[in-house]
Every structure is written in C-alpha cells, then in structure tokens.
Design an enzyme around this catalytic site. Structure first.
Site, mmCIF file in Angstrom:
data_model
loop_
_atom_site.group_PDB
_atom_site.id
_atom_site.type_symbol
_atom_site.label_atom_id
_atom_site.label_comp_id
_atom_site.label_asym_id
_atom_site.label_seq_id
_atom_site.Cartn_x
_atom_site.Cartn_y
_atom_site.Cartn_z
ATOM 1 N N ASP A 124 0.821 -1.201 0.000
ATOM 2 C CA ASP A 124 0.000 0.000 0.000
ATOM 3 C C ASP A 124 0.862 1.261 0.000
ATOM 4 O O ASP A 124 2.077 1.196 0.205
ATOM 5 C CB ASP A 124 -0.975 -0.012 1.193
ATOM 6 C CG ASP A 124 -0.315 -0.393 2.509
ATOM 7 O OD1 ASP A 124 0.933 -0.384 2.571
ATOM 8 O OD2 ASP A 124 -1.028 -0.708 3.460
ATOM 9 N N ASN B 24 -7.883 -1.772 13.931
ATOM 10 C CA ASN B 24 -9.275 -2.066 13.543
ATOM 11 C C ASN B 24 -9.392 -3.293 12.628
ATOM 12 O O ASN B 24 -10.439 -3.534 12.039
ATOM 13 C CB ASN B 24 -9.912 -0.846 12.869
ATOM 14 C CG ASN B 24 -9.236 -0.485 11.548
ATOM 15 O OD1 ASN B 24 -8.312 -1.155 11.105
ATOM 16 N ND2 ASN B 24 -9.699 0.573 10.916
ATOM 17 N N HIS C 176 -7.593 -3.843 9.851
ATOM 18 C CA HIS C 176 -7.292 -3.659 8.423
ATOM 19 C C HIS C 176 -6.004 -4.382 8.023
ATOM 20 O O HIS C 176 -5.102 -4.570 8.833
ATOM 21 C CB HIS C 176 -7.277 -2.178 8.003
ATOM 22 C CG HIS C 176 -6.098 -1.373 8.457
ATOM 23 N ND1 HIS C 176 -6.219 -0.203 9.185
ATOM 24 C CD2 HIS C 176 -4.768 -1.525 8.262
ATOM 25 C CE1 HIS C 176 -5.026 0.298 9.410
ATOM 26 N NE2 HIS C 176 -4.123 -0.485 8.865
ATOM 27 N N GLU D 52 -9.742 -1.265 4.733
ATOM 28 C CA GLU D 52 -10.411 -0.870 5.971
ATOM 29 C C GLU D 52 -11.674 -1.714 6.194
ATOM 30 O O GLU D 52 -12.145 -2.387 5.266
ATOM 31 C CB GLU D 52 -10.792 0.613 5.856
ATOM 32 C CG GLU D 52 -9.598 1.565 5.800
ATOM 33 C CD GLU D 52 -9.021 1.883 7.167
ATOM 34 O OE1 GLU D 52 -9.076 1.023 8.071
ATOM 35 O OE2 GLU D 52 -8.493 2.998 7.322
HETATM 36 C C1 GLP Z 1 -0.772 0.494 8.435
HETATM 37 C C2 GLP Z 1 -0.362 -0.052 7.060
HETATM 38 C C3 GLP Z 1 -0.350 -1.546 7.041
HETATM 39 C C4 GLP Z 1 0.283 -2.013 8.335
HETATM 40 C C5 GLP Z 1 -0.677 -1.729 9.460
HETATM 41 C C6 GLP Z 1 -0.101 -1.962 10.850
HETATM 42 O O1 GLP Z 1 -1.796 1.410 8.338
HETATM 43 N N1 GLP Z 1 -1.188 0.399 5.994
HETATM 44 O O2 GLP Z 1 0.338 -2.017 5.906
HETATM 45 O O3 GLP Z 1 0.531 -3.392 8.278
HETATM 46 O O4 GLP Z 1 -1.256 -0.459 9.357
HETATM 47 O O5 GLP Z 1 0.821 -0.977 11.180
HETATM 48 P P1 GLP Z 1 1.770 -1.108 12.433
HETATM 49 O O6 GLP Z 1 2.686 -2.246 12.156
HETATM 50 O O7 GLP Z 1 2.509 0.207 12.524
HETATM 51 O O8 GLP Z 1 0.909 -1.357 13.610
#
Ligand code: GLP
Length: 234
Positions: free
Chosen positions: A67, A135, A137, A142
């Site tokens: 992403d 959440n 995702h 989302e």
């Molecule tokens: C982000 C990214 C994801 C990531 C997730 C968890 O928003 N878009 O690719 O895996 O949320 O992030 P984190 O590892 O900082 O908790």
C-alpha cells in the site's frame, strides 16, 4: 492456520526473518510482497544482518509493497516508498528494476492500481508479509472491504489516520483478493493493541468489518504473535 506465539517482539521478528530466509533458500527468485508500519521494522533489521553475514541473497527476488498513501511524494518521509528504501532496500544488493512499489505521485491513481494488479497477476506473489491495523485492516483494506477487492484507491478511516498520524485522506492498496492470491502469508502482530484483531482472526467468524478475518480462508497462513497480542485468545 499455524499460530506461533513468541515471548516478545524480538523473538517474533527473528522467527519472521528466519521464515523469510527459508523461503528464499527454497526459491531464490521468490516474489515477495512487503508491509510497512512499526511491526516489521525489527524483522528488516534481522534480514539485513543475515544478508551482511552472507546467509541470504536477495538479488533474484522480485519485490512488491502492499500500500501507499495518496497523493504523496516518493521522498516524503511518511511515504511507504521512503520507508522501504530507508529501512530495507538501501541496505541490500538488489536490482532496482525488481522493486515494484505503488506510485503515490501518479496523476492517474485508477490506472496505477489496474497496472499494479496486472503486474502482480503476472508475477504471482509467493510470500506476503502482513501487519494488521488496530481495527483489523490489512494493507489499507479498511472495515467493510470486500473479499473480491483488487488493488484500488481507498478512503482511510479516521481511526487509521489518527493512529498513523497522517494528513492523507486517501491511499492506494492491494485488495483482499490480491493479498489472498499469495501462495503463503505470514501475519505479524505485537502488542496488546492488536489483541482484539487477533482474537477476531483466530476465534471469530469471517466478517467484512474485520478484514483480517478473511485470512481464515487462506490455506497457507502463519500468524506470529507476541504474548500481549495473544492475550485475548482462549
Ligand atoms: C498500516 C499499514 C499496514 C500495516 C498496518 C499496521 O496502516 N497500511 O500495511 O501493516 O497499518 O501498522 P503497524 O505495524 O505500525 O501497527
């Protein structure tokens, strides 16, 4: 689903790094899709260390990312392009032409998503490293995402924007079906903030309001979690 519970974040990162290396040793020209965020940071450090120790060679790997914010300049410190270069790619020997990242600078985001999906379909992802949002995702899919979704433009939820401290309202993300097309998925989650999402994945029903739950259907899923992330499991 194989669940590996580790005693802490360091062990989680080491296990993840070892699993990635095993896959590369089995298939040196692996097609590897990568995540950003805080969770995989230490795994990247371990992978770089193992590369420096000549335990792994990334030179034949094809890379994708999951992403990117939209719109965002590649050299913006908040972009995932900047992140992957700084935290991983700049430290290993690879061909730049083997790196496929979603382009947050494109003038035509819909076309960018279509082209990206086409490239993934052609290359076929062997392994995807996933994180999960609080959440539930995955990528930037989302809550209320469809399991048929492909790479697309998405509006970020207020919760995600707050947690990620981003001013961007939109992002480009591989879809649920793009992620599910990978031959193998390794999901990483640490910390108690992720415990609810992990409980929904492991014990709950498939529910579009918790996109990570779609992974239950994947035939080759490994979930690596530390104790706090596992704390709500029965
Ligand atoms: C982000 C990214 C994801 C990531 C997730 C968890 O928003 N878009 O690719 O895996 O949320 O992030 P984190 O590892 O900082 O908790």
């Amino acid at each position: 689903m194989l669940i590996i519970e580790t005693k802490n974040y360091k062990e989680l990162s080491k296990r993840a790094s070892n699993l990635v290396i095993d896959e590369i040793l089995k298939k040196p020209n692996l097609v590897l899709a990568l995540s950003t965020g805080k969770t995989p940071l230490r795994m990247y450090k371990f992978l770089i260390k193992e590369y420096e120790n000549k335990k792994v060679d990334f030179s034949e790997i094809t890379f994708f990312n999951l992403d990117e914010y939209y719109p965002i300049k590649k050299n913006n410190k908040n972009s995932y392009n900047y992140y992957l270069n700084k935290k991983f790619f700049n430290h290993i020997s690879i061909k730049r032409s083997d790196i496929n990242l979603l382009d947050g600078e494109t003038k035509n985001p819909k076309k960018e998503c279509l082209d990206y999906e086409r490239k993934i379909k052609k290359e076929k992802i062997d392994l995807v490293i996933l994180g999960v949002g609080v959440n539930g995702h995955i990528g930037f899919n989302e809550p209320s995402s469809l399991n048929t979704s492909k790479t697309h433009v998405v509006k970020l939820s207020d919760e995600t924007r707050k947690i990620n401290k981003t001013k961007n309202i939109y992002a480009l993300t591989t879809g649920i079906s793009t992620i599910m097309s990978a031959k193998k998925i390794i999901l990483l989650a640490n910390g108690k903030d992720k415990a609810k999402a992990i409980k929904r994945l492991v014990e709950g029903p498939i529910d579009k309001d918790c996109p990570v739950s779609f992974l239950k259907k994947h035939k080759n899923l490994i979930v690596i979690i530390d104790k706090p992330a596992a704390s709500l499991l029965k």
